[in-house]
Scaffold this motif. Structure first.
Motif, mmCIF file in Angstrom:
data_model
loop_
_atom_site.group_PDB
_atom_site.id
_atom_site.type_symbol
_atom_site.label_atom_id
_atom_site.label_comp_id
_atom_site.label_asym_id
_atom_site.label_seq_id
_atom_site.Cartn_x
_atom_site.Cartn_y
_atom_site.Cartn_z
ATOM 1 N N HIS A 476 0.846 -1.188 0.000
ATOM 2 C CA HIS A 476 0.000 0.000 0.000
ATOM 3 C C HIS A 476 0.886 1.245 0.000
ATOM 4 O O HIS A 476 1.889 1.306 0.712
ATOM 5 C CB HIS A 476 -0.907 0.019 1.237
ATOM 6 N N THR A 487 -2.261 -0.343 8.686
ATOM 7 C CA THR A 487 -2.911 -0.819 7.468
ATOM 8 C C THR A 487 -3.997 0.163 7.074
ATOM 9 O O THR A 487 -4.920 0.411 7.852
ATOM 10 C CB THR A 487 -3.537 -2.206 7.690
ATOM 11 N N SER A 490 -9.686 -0.107 3.490
ATOM 12 C CA SER A 490 -9.697 -0.755 2.176
ATOM 13 C C SER A 490 -9.899 0.226 1.028
ATOM 14 O O SER A 490 -9.336 0.046 -0.046
ATOM 15 C CB SER A 490 -10.776 -1.829 2.143
ATOM 16 N N ALA A 493 -6.540 1.650 0.279
ATOM 17 C CA ALA A 493 -5.430 0.694 0.205
ATOM 18 C C ALA A 493 -4.969 0.555 -1.238
ATOM 19 O O ALA A 493 -5.155 -0.466 -1.900
ATOM 20 C CB ALA A 493 -5.874 -0.662 0.762
ATOM 21 N N GLY A 495 -2.322 0.065 -4.025
ATOM 22 C CA GLY A 495 -1.032 -0.555 -4.216
ATOM 23 C C GLY A 495 -0.496 -0.323 -5.616
ATOM 24 O O GLY A 495 -1.140 0.319 -6.456
ATOM 25 N N ALA A 536 -8.814 -1.620 -6.287
ATOM 26 C CA ALA A 536 -7.667 -1.925 -5.424
ATOM 27 C C ALA A 536 -7.896 -3.120 -4.505
ATOM 28 O O ALA A 536 -6.981 -3.928 -4.305
ATOM 29 C CB ALA A 536 -7.274 -0.689 -4.621
#
Length: 599
Positions: A476, A487, A490, A493, A495, A536
């Motif tokens: 990420h 983290t 979502s 996130a 990448g 993602a």
């Protein structure tokens, strides 16, 4: 002003999509990258039950710790017969003759090669209890074996070459026996027999069941079923879930059972009665999240000196498509449909077959996805050529269309009729440009289902940082690719694969002929970056497919523009017109009035 309003609405709707997407991803892909809880974690008896994941298995740290402790104690008992086969390892408990210890040799819990094999069966009373038991109900006071009966084993170890027979004789001379045989994969064949050495006939009612807890169940969604499952009269039934059984206590599916049991996304445990048997099947809730799939045969009378036998098969293993299909050839009706292909399996299964064949040839699943993309785009290339030819024809009739629009600008119905007549006269299909997109949708959906459903794709690496193509990109940007200890949610996130997707989609849109509506063009310029966020959380393999497809589309568009230079020239001219229109709109917007100062 109309264009600006359209743009504002588009941005608002995209914002709502982006905000709502996080909740959707959390529902369909819960804890996608969350590691398994460790056994040393502290227990919390009051904690709410953890939500199931796609992999299934125990989620609460207290349960994980207790399972390890209980397994160690239960499997240390000397009253066990070892199971040692290429597909399954474990043991049979002589107390009750229960198959309650099975692990899958070819599948591991995590990516790490040192990870433990996936455990599918655990003894009764453990947090992950899941087992199969065969037996008899004695009628008219007949003493039959039960869950506490200690059987005697003939044969030291259950292997494909060495069956094992468990037996027990009651005080009146009836011997109850179960002969277990196992194959190279996941099928155990059990032959139940009652030999009557007594002086009077006896009546017995054979049964078999699979018992399991829902604590280890995988996620059950509208697209992938997890829970009670069976085939009845040749039709696989996905309609029953654990909540249905818990609410009513018992669910009896209609039809003759071909097989019945429980499924997770990747694992299956099911009983298969012999063809032509008159077994009745149902699902039962036993309380505390424990469920049972039953097969019960009609009672039968065994005369003195006679033996009554019947056969039932137990499948307990991974839902490997080739293995399931091989069992279908052995008479297990539609077992491969325990993989929840859905309505479009006629398209998904060929995509899976092609992808699996490519994987076997190149030994890298990511490369197989790229080759699949090349094949699909190669097949659709003639369609793309016709699309560009149609677009060139559309550009050629633009002056005529504008004349019609000016002539009938106050009569929209007449304008539409004249435009359609022009299309017919010139032999132009305005929807031809959409055909390649519509053709790609079923391929994309089929690949999505294959990545979600099939265990053959589980834990398959590609290269570099991509170690599991069935899971989201593990890196990420917001945490500097894992350097920062958090983290991202979502929907943030993002990448490297998602970024590549956005860039290639943007480059693809830049090469496409410009939309005539400036607001529509601005929306299309935002779309690649919105799709970057939306895609993602999806499986890395799916993003690799889309990135490859975008790159091929870019190359294809450059080639076709070279074949149709008039289309490229017209596209450049249209873009200049749009740019001038946007500039005029900006100049037409009056500056904001100065607000009066408060006194």
């Amino acid at each position: 002003m109309e264009n600006q309003r359209n743009l504002i609405w588009a941005v608002v709707l995209m914002g709502l999509l982006l905000i709502g997407w996080d909740q959707g991803v959390r529902y369909f892909y819960p804890q996608a990258n969350k590691p398994k809880p460790v056994a040393s974690a502290p227990a919390n008896a009051d904690a709410a039950p953890a939500k199931p994941t796609r992999e299934g298995g125990l989620q609460a740290p207290a349960d994980v710790a207790l399972e390890a402790q209980d397994l160690k104690a239960a499997l240390a008992s000397p009253q066990r017969v070892a199971i040692d086969a290429p597909g399954l390892k474990g043991s049979i408990n002589l107390v009750g003759g229960v198959i309650d210890d099975l692990t899958l040799v070819r599948h591991r819990e995590a990516l790490d090669k040192s990870s433990a094999p996936v455990r599918i069966f655990s003894p009764a009373g453990t947090p992950a209890q899941h087992f199969a038991q065969l037996g008899w109900l004695g009628e008219n006071g007949l003493a039959a074996p039960n869950g506490q009966t200690v059987f005697t084993a003939q044969g030291g170890k259950l292997t494909p070459a060495t069956p094992v027979t468990l037996s027990w004789t009651n005080p009146t001379g009836q011997t109850f026996s179960i002969r277990y045989a196992i194959d190279q994969n996941y099928l155990i064949t059990a032959t139940q027999s009652v030999a009557n050495a007594g002086g009077a006939p006896v009546t017995v009612k054979p049964f078999a069941f699979v018992n399991r807890t829902d604590k280890t169940a995988s996620l059950d969604t509208w697209q992938v079923h997890s829970g009670p499952i069976g085939a009845f009269d040749g039709s696989v039934n996905f309609a029953t879930n654990y909540k249905d059984v818990a609410a009513t206590g018992q669910v009896t599916p209609a039809g003759t059972p071909n097989w019945i049991g429980f499924t997770d996304i990747y694992w299956l445990s099911t009983l298969v009665p012999a063809e032509g048997s008159k077994a009745k099947a149902d699902f039962r809730a036993l309380g505390n999240g424990v469920f049972r799939a039953d097969l019960v045969w009609p009672q039968t009378q065994v005369a003195p000196g006679q033996t009554q036998s019947q056969q039932v098969r137990l499948f307990a293993g991974a839902k490997e498509n080739s293995v399931l299909e091989s069992y279908e050839k052995q008479g297990v009706t539609n077992l491969s449909l325990s993989i929840d292909w859905g309505w479009f399996r006629w398209f998904e299964k060929p995509i899976f077959w092609l992808l699996d064949s490519l994987f076997r040839a190149v030994k890298n699943f990511g490369v197989a996805i790229i080759l699949l993309t090349l094949i699909v785009r190669g097949i659709m290339f003639p369609v793309a050529q016709r699309q560009f030819a149609s677009m060139a024809a559309m550009k050629a009739i633009q002056p005529k269309m504008k004349a019609i629009q000016e002539r009938y600008k106050d009569d929209k119905q007449k304008q539409q009729q004249e435009v359609m007549a022009l299309y017919k006269q010139e032999g132009v299909n305005p929807l031809a440009g959409c055909l390649p997109i519509f053709l790609q949708i079923p391929v994309f959906f089929a690949l999505y289902k294959v990545l979600v459903l099939t265990i053959e794709m589980r834990h398959q690496p590609f290269g570099l940082w991509i170690h599991d193509l069935s899971s989201p990109d593990p890196l990420h940007v917001l945490n500097l690719f894992g350097l920062l200890p958090f983290t991202p949610p979502s929907f943030l996130a993002i990448g490297p694969l998602a970024i590549l997707l956005g860039i290639t989609m943007w480059a693809q849109f830049k090469l496409q002929p410009s939309a005539m509506d400036p607001a529509q063009q601005q929306v299309m310029s935002i779309m690649p970056w919105m799709m970057m966020f939306v895609m993602a959380p999806f499986a890395a393999g799916l993003l690799i497919y889309w990135i490859t497809s975008n790159l091929l589309t870019i190359g294809q568009q450059r080639y076709l523009y070279a074949r149709h230079p008039q289309l490229k020239a017209q596209a450049d001219k249209d873009q200049q017109n749009i740019d001038r229109s946007v500039a005029r709109d900006k100049k037409a917007v009056p500056p904001p009035a100065n607000k009066p100062k408060r006194r």
